[in-house]
Write an enzyme that holds these catalytic residues in place. Structure first.
Site, mmCIF file in Angstrom:
data_model
loop_
_atom_site.group_PDB
_atom_site.id
_atom_site.type_symbol
_atom_site.label_atom_id
_atom_site.label_comp_id
_atom_site.label_asym_id
_atom_site.label_seq_id
_atom_site.Cartn_x
_atom_site.Cartn_y
_atom_site.Cartn_z
ATOM 1 N N CYS A 283 0.843 -1.196 0.000
ATOM 2 C CA CYS A 283 0.000 0.000 0.000
ATOM 3 C C CYS A 283 0.881 1.251 0.000
ATOM 4 O O CYS A 283 1.990 1.246 0.526
ATOM 5 C CB CYS A 283 -0.921 0.005 1.226
ATOM 6 S SG CYS A 283 -2.088 1.401 1.214
ATOM 7 N N ASP B 107 0.384 3.770 1.676
ATOM 8 C CA ASP B 107 0.308 4.356 3.022
ATOM 9 C C ASP B 107 1.702 4.682 3.580
ATOM 10 O O ASP B 107 2.591 3.827 3.588
ATOM 11 C CB ASP B 107 -0.420 3.372 3.951
ATOM 12 C CG ASP B 107 -0.863 4.038 5.246
ATOM 13 O OD1 ASP B 107 0.002 4.547 5.991
ATOM 14 O OD2 ASP B 107 -2.078 4.056 5.527
ATOM 15 N N ARG C 154 2.730 4.908 6.423
ATOM 16 C CA ARG C 154 3.107 4.190 7.648
ATOM 17 C C ARG C 154 3.591 2.769 7.385
ATOM 18 O O ARG C 154 3.892 2.038 8.330
ATOM 19 C CB ARG C 154 1.900 4.152 8.608
ATOM 20 C CG ARG C 154 1.437 5.544 9.037
ATOM 21 C CD ARG C 154 0.043 5.510 9.636
ATOM 22 N NE ARG C 154 -0.967 5.090 8.650
ATOM 23 C CZ ARG C 154 -2.262 4.959 8.906
ATOM 24 N NH1 ARG C 154 -2.708 5.187 10.129
ATOM 25 N NH2 ARG C 154 -3.108 4.595 7.959
ATOM 26 N N HIS D 127 -2.280 -3.953 5.010
ATOM 27 C CA HIS D 127 -2.124 -3.533 6.403
ATOM 28 C C HIS D 127 -3.471 -3.231 7.031
ATOM 29 O O HIS D 127 -4.377 -2.739 6.354
ATOM 30 C CB HIS D 127 -1.201 -2.305 6.510
ATOM 31 C CG HIS D 127 -1.778 -1.052 5.887
ATOM 32 N ND1 HIS D 127 -2.339 -0.041 6.629
ATOM 33 C CD2 HIS D 127 -1.917 -0.668 4.584
ATOM 34 C CE1 HIS D 127 -2.765 0.921 5.821
ATOM 35 N NE2 HIS D 127 -2.530 0.558 4.578
ATOM 36 N N CYS E 227 -6.244 0.091 6.748
ATOM 37 C CA CYS E 227 -6.011 0.632 5.402
ATOM 38 C C CYS E 227 -7.179 1.538 4.965
ATOM 39 O O CYS E 227 -8.335 1.109 4.921
ATOM 40 C CB CYS E 227 -5.835 -0.508 4.400
ATOM 41 S SG CYS E 227 -5.451 0.056 2.729
#
Ligand code: CO
Length: 214
Positions: A47, A49, A51, A103, A106
């Site tokens: 992803c 993302d 993080r 994750h 998400c």
């Protein structure tokens, strides 16, 4: 970090200088070797993302991983970007381990659980709504919304592993005798740990209906 600072980006360049110096001190040959060629062992599909930084969470170094990231770590069969990465990773770099890592928490998966919305990303999230439809029965039986969300993250990874295993690229590679494995993992934002879902695929195999996840 102060998000409104005009020169915020400069801190990255400063960080880069000290990182480069530190890396060269630890391993003087690192960059001269990396500049010649890449020989990564893993292809990571994750992803976007912020993080979930692949190298940091797996303790890997520059040169270890060939990486593709998009919203909600999707394998969309018409995505030329993804297919090009997989083609190059498998056929040019000779990678045998492909990891699709989702994750918990998400945002893309969460959006697919909610109402329809407008904009470009709605079309991307459409693919996750298909995963919900495939697993409607199991998901509807989970009363707790957080648990249902977590489960959808897992099911989404399993479906993307399946979709990747059904590409002509992997069919050809497996037919040619390559021992490629596609793994499905989920990363926990709350503890920094990765869970192997046990949905690894190593052949071009047709599923009837939705894929199963233990
Ligand atoms: Co995400």
């Amino acid at each position: 970090m102060d998000k409104n600072a005009q020169d915020l980006h400069r801190s990255l360049l400063e960080n880069n200088k000290s990182w480069s110096a530190q890396m060269r001190e630890e391993n003087p040959e690192l960059f001269t070797e990396l500049a010649k060629h890449q020989n990564p062992f893993f292809l990571w599909i994750g992803c976007s993302d912020s993080r979930v930084p692949p190298n940091q969470i797996t303790g890997t170094m520059p040169g270890d991983m060939f990486i593709h990231r998009n919203i909600a770590n999707m394998v969309v069969h018409t995505d030329m970007n993804l297919l090009s990465v997989v083609d190059y990773g498998v056929n040019a770099l000779g990678i045998d381990h492909i990891i699709i890592c989702g994750h918990y928490g998400c945002g893309g998966v969460k959006a697919a659980m909610g109402d329809e919305f407008n904009g470009y990303a709605a079309n991307w999230v459409r693919n996750i709504r298909d995963v919900i439809r495939l697993h409607e029965q199991e998901l509807n039986a989970i009363a707790n919304e957080e648990e249902r969300f977590d489960r959808l993250v897992e099911l989404n990874v399993a479906e993307q592993v399946y979709d990747l295993s059904r590409t002509s690229l992997l069919r050809e590679a497996w037919n040619a005798g390559r021992k490629i494995k596609v793994h499905g993992w989920v990363y926990g934002l709350h503890n920094g740990l990765i869970k192997d879902l046990g949905v690894t695929r190593d052949q071009y195999e047709l599923e009837q209906g939705s894929v199963s996840v233990g």
